[in-house]
Write an enzyme that holds these catalytic residues in place. Structure first.
Site, PDB file in Angstrom:
ATOM      1  CE1 TYR A   1       6.098  -6.745 -11.767  1.00 57.02           C
ATOM      2  CE2 TYR A   1       4.249  -5.254 -12.044  1.00 57.02           C
ATOM      3  CZ  TYR A   1       4.877  -6.438 -12.338  1.00 57.02           C
ATOM      4  OH  TYR A   1       4.295  -7.311 -13.216  1.00 57.02           O
TER       5      TYR A   1
ATOM      6  CG  ASP B   1       4.251  -4.452  -4.059  1.00 54.49           C
ATOM      7  OD1 ASP B   1       4.320  -5.615  -3.610  1.00 54.49           O
ATOM      8  OD2 ASP B   1       3.928  -4.203  -5.230  1.00 54.49           O
TER       9      ASP B   1
ATOM     10  NE  ARG C   1     -20.374  -5.377 -10.012  1.00 50.72           N
ATOM     11  CZ  ARG C   1     -21.321  -4.565  -9.498  1.00 50.72           C
ATOM     12  NH1 ARG C   1     -21.058  -3.834  -8.446  1.00 50.72           N
ATOM     13  NH2 ARG C   1     -22.515  -4.504 -10.056  1.00 50.72           N
TER      14      ARG C   1
ATOM     15  CE  LYS D   1       4.462 -11.607  -9.944  1.00 50.57           C
ATOM     16  NZ  LYS D   1       4.665 -10.213  -9.619  1.00 50.57           N
TER      17      LYS D   1
HETATM   18  C1  LIG Z   1       3.981  -9.059 -10.016  1.00 53.48           C
HETATM   19  C2  LIG Z   1       4.019  -7.854  -9.176  1.00 53.48           C
HETATM   20  C3  LIG Z   1       2.995  -6.912  -9.222  1.00 53.48           C
HETATM   21  C4  LIG Z   1       1.833  -7.029 -10.166  1.00 53.48           C
HETATM   22  O1  LIG Z   1       1.057  -8.155  -9.955  1.00 53.48           O
HETATM   23  P1  LIG Z   1       0.150  -8.792 -11.105  1.00 53.48           P
HETATM   24  O2  LIG Z   1      -0.661  -9.813 -10.407  1.00 53.48           O
HETATM   25  O3  LIG Z   1       1.064  -9.332 -12.154  1.00 53.48           O
HETATM   26  O4  LIG Z   1      -0.691  -7.669 -11.655  1.00 53.48           O
HETATM   27  C5  LIG Z   1       3.090  -5.823  -8.372  1.00 53.48           C
HETATM   28  N1  LIG Z   1       4.122  -5.651  -7.535  1.00 53.48           N
HETATM   29  C6  LIG Z   1       5.130  -6.539  -7.485  1.00 53.48           C
HETATM   30  C7  LIG Z   1       6.252  -6.312  -6.530  1.00 53.48           C
HETATM   31  C8  LIG Z   1       5.113  -7.654  -8.296  1.00 53.48           C
HETATM   32  O5  LIG Z   1       6.126  -8.512  -8.243  1.00 53.48           O
END
Ligand SMILES: *Cc1c(COP(=O)(O)O)cnc(C)c1O
Length: 373
Positions: free
Chosen positions: A99, A171, A47, A196
């Protein structure tokens, strides 16, 4: 070194025990102490640290040009951990086009917990300045945004944050560390859903925060990561690190194809509007050009004829899979308002598209037939 080289070499070493060229996956939850009580390999309990996670974190820190990275089990929990590192009563400025999952987390968890939040149009710098309060601790930004692909000026917003004595989180999921470098533009934290582009094959969930430098908030994020353990498994870290090796080539190929598709859609009579920062007609094009290398594989467009017409296009494509998410090898299309459910501000005739790694001419032919049915 250049990013293509860093993507392959950072955090990678030939396994000293076996000579294996690809790294072994360390499933062990616990690590041996020496007779004198020390931990000669630096690991105690998984962890806290794990060799696969350390390798992934190192690679991400290098690609973003940061001090350190912390990997999490999802992009959502990465952002949650940063918000948890603040204190109840702190004020946060968040984008109004964000998001949708993060917006839900803010509204349903962090506002009840005591965070004060202003949702602001981050493309309007005066609105951002006006939103600053004496207790503003964090500005949050997503650029390009999701799903409308608006572009905010990261340099200018970083300057506003600095003047306010606050930190800026960007982000960077939609742009990737290949196309945009928020930390070099003045941000304190770059956040990724590694789910992604970084994983890149639609087969691993994960997230990360990269810090430009050490700070009290960063130490708190590290603490939350280690005591809470919302971390990716060793195999998930291994998959994300594997994805990173080809990230620059994938993202650039996908961006080149997305630009062609956006240009095709823009002149198509069945299309009302295209949202893509690479188009010269886009409101954010000049700023995007100044802070991005290319414009990514995510775009959205509004179909003439409302929701029914948009759903018909999504129903008629053959190569695009009707699914959410983006950044993978397969091209995807989705009716965004339906996935965001109630409270969505997304236009009902909007389709969001993730351009994959298929040949762009095949994708264009598929869209042409779907739009004329
Ligand atoms: C998909 C996404 C998230 C969240 O990610 P997860 O792995 O699905 O929790 C956050 N910000 C953006 C811009 C995203 O495209």
């Amino acid at each position: 070194m250049n990013i293509e080289t860093q993507a392959i070499h950072a955090g990678h070493q030939i396994d000293p025990a076996s000579g294996a060229v690809t790294p072994p996956i360390h499933l062990s939850t616990t690590f041996e102490r020496a007779a004198d009580g020390s931990y000669p390999h630096g690991h105690v309990y998984t962890r806290d640290t794990n060799p696969n996670r350390n390798a992934l974190e190192h690679n991400l820190a290098v690609l973003e040009g940061g001090f350190e990275a912390a990997a999490f089990a999802s992009g959502s929990v990465a952002t949650m951990s940063l918000l948890q590192a603040l204190r109840p009563g702190d004020h946060v400025i968040a984008p109004n086009d964000f998001y949708f999952g993060i917006r839900k987390i803010i509204n349903e968890i962090f506002i009840p917990w005591g965070l004060q939040v202003s949702f602001v149009d981050m493309t309007d710098l005066d609105a951002v300045r006006r939103a600053v309060q004496p207790n503003t601790a964090l500005l949050m930004l997503e650029s390009p945004s999701n799903p409308l692909l608006t572009v905010a000026d990261i340099r200018q917003i970083a300057a506003i944050a600095r003047q306010a004595g606050a930190q800026l989180m960007v982000d960077n999921t939609v742009a990737t560390p290949v196309l945009q470098h928020p930390l070099q533009l003045g941000a304190d934290f770059a956040v990724h859903a590694t789910t992604k582009y970084i994983g890149g094959h639609s087969d691993v969930l994960g997230g990360a925060i990269v810090a430009r430098e050490d700070s009290g908030v960063w130490q708190r994020v590290r603490f939350i990561q280690k005591v809470g353990g919302a971390v990716p498994s060793p195999f998930d870290c291994w998959l994300a690190l594997r994805g990173l090796q080809t990230l620059p080539y994938r993202v650039r190929a996908q961006s080149a194809a997305a630009l062609k598709i956006a240009q095709f859609l823009e002149q198509h009579p069945a299309v009302e509007q295209v949202h893509y920062p690479g188009l010269e007609s886009a409101a954010g094009h000049a700023v995007a050009k100044a802070q991005m290398e290319m414009f990514g594989a995510l775009l959205s467009f509004q179909v003439k004829g409302g929701q029914a017409a948009a759903l018909a296009v999504a129903a008629n494509v053959n190569l695009f899979t009707r699914a959410t998410s983006f950044g993978g090898a397969h091209s995807l299309i989705e009716h965004r308002a339906s996935i965001e459910h109630e409270g969505t501000t997304t236009p009902v005739n909007l389709l969001r598209m993730s351009v994959g790694l298929e040949n762009v001419d095949d994708l264009l032919a598929d869209l042409a037939q779907a739009l004329t049915v």
